[in-house]
Write a protein that holds these residues in place. Sequence first.
Motif, PDB file in Angstrom:
ATOM      1  N   GLU A   5      11.388  91.603 -79.444  1.00  0.00           N
ATOM      2  CA  GLU A   5      11.097  91.749 -80.867  1.00  0.00           C
ATOM      3  C   GLU A   5      12.133  92.710 -81.451  1.00  0.00           C
ATOM      4  OE1 GLU A   5       7.166  92.181 -83.495  1.00  0.00           O
ATOM      5  OE2 GLU A   5       7.489  93.851 -82.124  1.00  0.00           O
ATOM      6  N   ARG A  60       8.181  93.019 -75.553  1.00  0.00           N
ATOM      7  CA  ARG A  60       6.720  93.011 -75.686  1.00  0.00           C
ATOM      8  C   ARG A  60       6.122  91.902 -74.844  1.00  0.00           C
ATOM      9  NH1 ARG A  60       4.624  93.603 -81.619  1.00  0.00           N
ATOM     10  NH2 ARG A  60       2.745  93.990 -80.424  1.00  0.00           N
ATOM     11  N   ARG A  62       3.619  88.821 -74.451  1.00  0.00           N
ATOM     12  CA  ARG A  62       2.934  87.796 -75.250  1.00  0.00           C
ATOM     13  C   ARG A  62       2.018  87.022 -74.324  1.00  0.00           C
ATOM     14  NH1 ARG A  62       6.421  83.138 -77.749  1.00  0.00           N
ATOM     15  NH2 ARG A  62       6.543  82.622 -75.556  1.00  0.00           N
ATOM     16  N   LEU A  69       0.458  89.228 -79.200  1.00  0.00           N
ATOM     17  CA  LEU A  69       1.308  90.284 -78.651  1.00  0.00           C
ATOM     18  C   LEU A  69       0.475  91.494 -78.278  1.00  0.00           C
ATOM     19  CD1 LEU A  69       4.300  90.201 -81.123  1.00  0.00           C
ATOM     20  CD2 LEU A  69       4.253  89.328 -78.793  1.00  0.00           C
TER      21      LEU A  69
END
Length: 71
Positions: A5, A60, A62, A69
């Motif tokens: 991200e 991150r 997922r 997230l």
Amino acid sequence: MYIIEFEKGVYHIEGKGDPARTLVLSNAKSFSDKQIAEFKLRNIIKTLKGFRAFENAKVRWRDEVSMKLTN
């Protein structure tokens, strides 16, 4: 799976761009290994150094089922 991200709601995809990005979470490039995702992020940041700064870029998690997230 892990994703990159760049900033809130902006994710890494494979393709052309500076870097290639998407706003659609389901289209984000997935990585099965966190270290590989972090390595890719470091390389992107190093390549763009001097042109564009992603100060809050991070890797991150997922969830594959809910597509939500965490961390």
